[in-house]
Design a protein around this motif. Structure first.
Motif: not given
Length: 148
Positions: A27, A30-31, A34
């Motif tokens: 996670n 993924a951040n 992004g």
């Protein structure tokens, strides 16, 4: 089987704990990805604005250079005139130097003549000065008498 069941249960619990840590790490990754995507998405707009500003700077530089060239073209006749004046003054001073040299030679010859003739030259110069002052007085009196 009891031992086998306990072993499988411990392996399952360990696998669940490892999965939870991997989920948190994935996670976070993924951040980060992004944020990188947002930055990459903004990059073309930023490059366009940088290119526009660069184009404006180049255009302003070209305009300034053209203006400077125009002003230099306007001033170049002035520089030619100053150069001509300098050349003329050099010619004038060289002719004055030549004339001064020739006058020096002629006065040197006159000085030698006076020295040869002794005091006669001095008396002649004094007589000539007296004669000129008398003529000047006569001309003054004649001009003031004619006006009255």
């Amino acid at each position: 089987m009891d031992y086998l069941g306990i072993g499988v249960l411990i392996i399952g619990i360990a696998f669940a704990i490892v999965s939870i840590f991997l989920i948190k790490a994935l996670n976070n990754l993924a951040n980060v990805l992004g944020g990188v995507r947002k930055t990459v998405d903004q990059l073309p707009e930023q490059l366009d604005s940088v290119m526009k500003e660069t184009s404006n700077v180049l255009n302003n530089g070209n305009d300034t250079l053209a203006d400077v060239n125009e002003k230099i073209r306007a001033l170049s006749p002035l520089f030619y005139i100053v150069g001509d004046i300098g050349e003329s003054s050099r010619k004038l001073t060289s002719s004055l130097v030549d004339m001064t040299h020739s006058m020096k030679e002629s006065t040197h010859e006159g000085e030698q003549k006076i020295n040869e003739e002794g005091w006669r030259g001095i008396y002649g110069a004094l007589a000539l000065t007296y004669y000129l002052t008398q003529k000047r007085k006569e001309l003054k009196t004649a001009s003031t008498g004619g006006q009255s």
